[in-house]
Every structure is written in structure tokens, then in C-alpha cells.
Design an enzyme around this catalytic site. Sequence first.
Site, PDB file in Angstrom:
ATOM      1  N   HIS A  61     -13.133  11.813  -3.566  1.00 41.06           N
ATOM      2  CA  HIS A  61     -13.054  13.098  -4.260  1.00 41.06           C
ATOM      3  C   HIS A  61     -12.020  13.136  -5.372  1.00 41.06           C
ATOM      4  CE1 HIS A  61     -15.734  15.846  -2.056  1.00 41.06           C
ATOM      5  NE2 HIS A  61     -15.514  15.056  -1.020  1.00 41.06           N
ATOM      6  N   LYS A  75     -20.552  27.712  -9.591  1.00 39.46           N
ATOM      7  CA  LYS A  75     -20.677  29.105  -9.146  1.00 39.46           C
ATOM      8  C   LYS A  75     -20.665  30.052 -10.343  1.00 39.46           C
ATOM      9  CE  LYS A  75     -18.295  27.680  -4.989  1.00 39.46           C
ATOM     10  NZ  LYS A  75     -16.959  27.439  -4.434  1.00 39.46           N
ATOM     11  N   LYS A 131      -8.899  28.534  -9.298  1.00 41.92           N
ATOM     12  CA  LYS A 131      -8.994  27.236  -8.614  1.00 41.92           C
ATOM     13  C   LYS A 131      -7.597  26.894  -8.107  1.00 41.92           C
ATOM     14  CE  LYS A 131     -10.622  25.455 -12.406  1.00 41.92           C
ATOM     15  NZ  LYS A 131     -11.758  24.594 -12.165  1.00 41.92           N
ATOM     16  N   ARG A 132      -7.513  25.846  -7.318  1.00 39.65           N
ATOM     17  CA  ARG A 132      -6.202  25.363  -6.876  1.00 39.65           C
ATOM     18  C   ARG A 132      -5.330  25.056  -8.091  1.00 39.65           C
ATOM     19  NH1 ARG A 132      -4.711  20.007  -5.836  1.00 39.65           N
ATOM     20  NH2 ARG A 132      -6.875  19.372  -6.172  1.00 39.65           N
ATOM     21  N   THR A 183     -16.613  22.621  -8.217  1.00 44.77           N
ATOM     22  CA  THR A 183     -17.729  23.434  -7.711  1.00 44.77           C
ATOM     23  C   THR A 183     -17.631  24.862  -8.230  1.00 44.77           C
ATOM     24  OG1 THR A 183     -16.506  23.859  -5.656  1.00 44.77           O
ATOM     25  CG2 THR A 183     -18.124  22.073  -5.625  1.00 44.77           C
ATOM     26  N   LYS A 210      -5.500  20.528 -13.817  1.00 48.23           N
ATOM     27  CA  LYS A 210      -6.485  21.607 -14.035  1.00 48.23           C
ATOM     28  C   LYS A 210      -6.088  22.491 -15.217  1.00 48.23           C
ATOM     29  CE  LYS A 210      -7.920  21.567  -9.173  1.00 48.23           C
ATOM     30  NZ  LYS A 210      -9.341  21.191  -9.304  1.00 48.23           N
TER      31      LYS A 210
END
Length: 808
Positions: A355, A655, A543-544, A651, A549
Site C-alpha cells: 500500500h 468517492k 484525508k489522513r 480512495t 498528501k
Amino acid sequence: METITKAEMKKALSDKLRLNFGCTVEEATEANMMKACAMVLRDVMASRAIDTRKVTKKGEKRQVHYMSLEFLMGRSLMKNAYNLDALDAIKGALEDFGFKSADVFEMEPDAGLGNGGLGRLAACYLDSLSTLEIPATGYSICYELGIFKQKIVDGQQVELPDDWMGMGDAWLVPKPEEVEEVHFGGTIREFWDDGHLHVVNEGYTRVLAVPCDMEIAGYDTKHTNTLRLWDAKSPKPIDMDLFRRGNYLQASEEAAMAEVIAKVLYPEDNHYEGKSLRLKQQYFFVSATVQSIVRKHIQTYGTLKNFHEKNVIQINDTHPALVIPELMRILIDDAGLDWDTAWNITVHSVAYTNHTVLAEALERWPQNLVESLLPRIWQILTEIARRWQAKVENFYHDENKVREMAVIWDGEVRMANLCIAGGMKVNGVSALHSQILKDDVFHSAYVMEPEKFTNVTNGIDHRRWLSEINPGLDALICELTGGKDYLTKPNTLEKLDEFAGDAAVLERLEKIKRANKEALAKYVKREQGVILNPDSIFDIQVKRLHEYKRQLLNAMHIIYLYQQLQDNPNMEMRPHTFLFGAKAAPGYAVAKRIIHLINSLASQIAKDPICKDKLQVVFLENYRVSLAERLMPASEVSQQISTAGKEASGTGNMKFMMNGALTVGTLDGANVEMHEVLGDENMFLFGLKTNEVQEMRRNGYNPYRLYTRDPAIHRVLDQMNNGFGDGVRYEDLHERLLFGNGSSPDEYMLLADFASYCEAERRMVDTYADRKKWNEMSLHNIARSGIFAADRSIADYCDRIWHVPYKK
């Protein structure tokens, strides 16, 4: 599948309240009613699960065992009611009883048994495994405290315990008769008998693994699978001799040491005790699971020689990697098989999903810790490592390759290399990510064993993340596509493309989005006292929180916009609301500072009258699954801005897309595959590509040069350095971007992508002004999102890795 009627539901709830809570409907609280609803549905699923197991056993079907230390299930009441076609019955029964169904559903806590995308993916996959009628079981730990509750105090993250079990345990069915025993420590004694070497672990500490099962209903099927969560208990709850002598704390010490294993999700491992507990968690989870699988297999077949033909174990990231030596231990020590036979069974039973490409996330354990905590596992690991190393040496004849691919090297056990050595397949979770694994992260292993490597792009449970949470959009889709086929055949969504030129359809789509925005605004006002403007662009990044990110890049762009407004308060500006939701790992200081910066910026903008009805920033507290379910339908812009080559898949991007949001993003992770179906014209791409990031690094990337040459970057970073109206300065983040401050300068290329990102945001805002164009793009995003359904992902696993049949 028969539908549960309202009358049947009312009787079942009334009986459950009387028998389990000792109260009538009139006396019941909302909490009583929530639990009663859960128990009624649990009973239905438990009965179906028995029937499913009978069919599986009779047909001698190959079973899938999905092992993940995270399952971010969120709330289950509405989801299970939806899958069981009982949602209308429950709502009707509650209303007849005088309850508001929304208030009862709101009583349920999120089962926060995960940290982010890894755990949410696992939850989605369980739904698809049941819906596609694949015999499967998920396995994890029954954490008493899941992912922490986040509180923002003076702009900073504070972690509070998440005691979800108080209400969430209504879904759990304890199975004490299926308890397993896990051993830690001790010494190894070896002896020969009847020509066989016997290995015995002595003087170990015992911990009991008690299964608590959560049933997982499929949609439009009676097939029901199980999520087995292991709780940790001591076989000796209290030492009565010590207790009698007055040593009360010491008397219960052994029980406390056992139970701490299942106390909290991901203890901090930046010290020896934390590392020890985390390794205990992983082995406890693995050993209990493998013993359970083996025990049931022997009950059915009487032998383990066909184990690999009837079972496949999918390990979700490296956390369950010890399944490989543990299965070997059972096959050799308990079943008496020779090494080669046991190894052949193991490598044809286990498959590994990677991952991440981040080096720090590819787990490595200190050799001395493994040796002392798991002495027999250590022996098996050393033999696996020796044989694998010989294989690598014979193939490469290169010491550097041996060092790179070794399972044990320089006092460490490398879990990713163990997974490659002992598994039949290795898959990435997006096309780009899988290619990076082959070209870079695991390139040497790929060259040696190319047949092991494949790709399965992630997917989401579209029944939950579209139909259930966005009923307005669901109704429109059903009307335009001729029914509910898309719920089991997600590619049916492609029919929506035909309506891109239909003005009436586009107008309805906009009204649905507007209603969802108003609903979110109402929720945020109630929960945080913040008033959102539904006429503004809802631009969302949730998100985390991790540096790659790039929430900080988003914040830098907002600072840039704010500075423009300061220069020209009368400038024309479309109202723009930036929404953030993110948790930072408790020990991740830089991520916490970014949260603080976002809140400092939000506070200053909120107090500045020039920003009124033009610019707003809101950090949404305690981001979790149930909050995401409110955000996704209301989102208009999806921020997917990770550094190219760093995000495995994502993911959240799926969404957002499925709910009609348009993506501002890099060509990273599954964004690449989104781009393949959407084209440049239906998303807003920016930034360096993966190869360009690597090339810039090789050529000596110098962020300070950009700082000196680009006035916009210079001014934004100076604002961070000087601080905001709350008096907090962010000179540490300023230094980290320009000079490293403990890492490579601007490690995630924020400054390199800044100008391109600002330009993409400008394009997005300009496009938003053309409502017809925007709604067409939104419709195309929904229409082409079907390939990102988890049903497709699970079908890919079945075809490429597991080789099990599924409902088509």
C-alpha cells in the site's frame, strides 16, 4: 431475497427491548433503541451466516481470508439495514414508536478500527466479498480504543480516547468456545525422536485470543460473511495468592499485560516498549488467525496437505507478514511436515498487497526484539532468510542485490521482503503504483520473479458511498438508467453520459448538489457553530494528514489568495470555501503543525472583513467515516494533490468522483486511471509527473532558488515565517521547506508545483462560473466512476490472485 416488513420489525424490536433491556417501547431511550435495531439485524445476519458456512463446507469451496490490522467500518446500522432491504421497515417502525430515525442512527458511534484509507478499503472489500457471494472472513484486533477522537483546542490537535465499544458492541457476537492460545517468549528445546527433529517452546507467556464476530451482509443476497475481531485476555485473570497477601496491583499485572494488546490501535513505536507492544499485536493477531483457519480446515478435510487448495490468505500491507513463519511453524511443528512440503503450501496460500512506496512504512523489526519475543518464529525466519538469500545469490551473484533483498540484514527483519519471499503474489493498488513497485521499490525482486507481480486498483463500496449517502443522486441515476441495476453492475453508470446535453437533467443535478451543500452547512453550524455559504465553491481536502498528501500546499495557495485580497479588497472574487478534515498521527509533529497553521489561517480570515462572502477556511474537527458520508455528497471540488509517485492509490478521490465533485490533482495514484476515463477536459491536472519529480531530484532540486525568484512564493513563505493574527509563527515549516530542518529541503516538492497548482485552481474557478459546463463535467465524473467500485476490485482479485468463483 424477502423484504422484512414494518410489522415484523416492530414486533422484533419490541421483543428485543423486553428481553435484552428489560423495558417497553415507551420506556426505551434512543440508545436502547439503537442497540435493539442492531441486535435485530445481527440476529438475521447470524442466521444467514450459519447457512453460508454450511453451503461453503458442503461444496468444499476455496475460502478467502482477508487479514488487516485495520477495518475502518464506520457506522453499521444504516448500512446493514440497507443491504438487508430493511431500511424502510426500521425507519417506519421507529417513527411509529415515536422516535426520529435520524436521531437513533446518530446514536451509533463510528467503529474506528482503522486509521485511514487502508482500513476503509478493507471495510469496502468485506461488503463486496459478501455481495459477490465469495466465502470469506476478515480478521483484525478488537481494539477497545480505535483511532482517537480529535479535538481542536486553540487551533491545535488534541487526542482523546475513542471508546466506541459502549454502543458499538451491539454488533459483536463473542465466540469463547473458539478461543485460541498465543505464546510469547520462553526458550526452545530440540530433540530427535523416531527420526524426526522435534522443537518445543517452553516457559512461554500465554495470551488468550477470544473471537468477537461481526457479521457482514451482502447486497441482494443471503450470503453473509464474518469479520473476526480478536480480543486479548489472560488465562489467569488474577493471581489469588498475591491478592491474598495484599499485593493487589501485582495480582492483576499479568491480566493487564495481556489485555493491553487489544487496548489501542497503533501504539506509538518510537521507543522500545512501543515497538514491543506493536510486534505483540501483530503476532497475536496472526497466530490466532492462522490457528483458527487451520483448525477449521482440519475439521473439514482431516489433513493440511491440501491447505493451499482450499484457502488463500490475503495480507493487507506488511502488518500481517508474520503469517508466513507462523503457518510454517504449524505445518512443521504441529503437523509434522518437512520444510519443502510446508514451504510449498505456504507460498501457494499467501498473497501480499503493498500500500505504500514510502520507505518508513515498509516495516522493519529489530532482530533482538523478534528473537526474545518470538523465539521459534525467529528460528523459522532465519531459515527462510537463508534459503531466500541463497536464491538471490544464485540469480544475481551480486552482494548489493543480496543486501537489498535480504529478509534479515544488519540486525533487522524486513517485512516487505519476507512477504515477497513467502508469497505467491504481490500487488500494488493502482496501475501507476504497481508499475513503481516493479520499476523501483521491488525492482530486483520483479526481475527475479516477474510472475509474482500484478495490479489490482482499489475500489470503494458504491452502494454506501453513492446510493446510501446521496439519495437524491441515487434517485436521479435510477430514473435515467432505468432502475437499480447499477447497484450490482456499476458500469451501468456509463448510461449517464448520454444525458450530458440534457439541460433539464443538468439542472436537476445542480439542485441535488445544492441541497446536499445546504445539509452540510446545517450540520457544520450545529456541530462547530460555523456558518458556511452554500453559494460558495465547496473546495474540500479530507484525508489522513501527511506531508506527501500536501495539505500545506493547499494552505499556501489560500495564503496567496488572501494576500491578493489584502492588496485589492475590491477585487472580483467568486465566493470560495475551503474545507479541511484530517487527523495527524499523535507522534507526527510536522503534521500537527500543519493543522495548527490551517487553523491560524482560518481564524485570521474569519476575522478579516475583507474576506466576508469571498474567502472562508474551515477545519472540520474529528474527521471520520460518518463525517465523510456528509461531506462527499456536498463536495464540488476534490483536492487530490499528493506529490506524484507518493500516493499508492487513494480512495477518497473515487468517492468524490462518484458524487460528482471535480478533481484538482496530480497524476498520482488512481488519479492516473481517473484521467484515462475522464481526459484533460473533465478534471484539473497540475504539477510534475513521477519521472519529472525523480529527474528534478537527481539534478539537484533547490527550493531556495525558487523562493528568491518567485515573488508569490517568497511572500507566502514569509507570511508563514512571520505568523498570523493569533501570534503563532511557523518558522519551522518555513525552514523545512527551504533548508530541510531534519529532512531534504521541500522533500515533497510543494514549491516546485506551487505555480502550476495556483493556475489549476484559477482554471477551476473560471470553469465553475459556466454552470452548464460544470454540471456536464460533474455528470461525466459520475458516469465514468463505475470502474472504481469495490466489486470490480474484488473480481480482479478473484481472477488474478485468488482463483475463486464469484457472482457475476
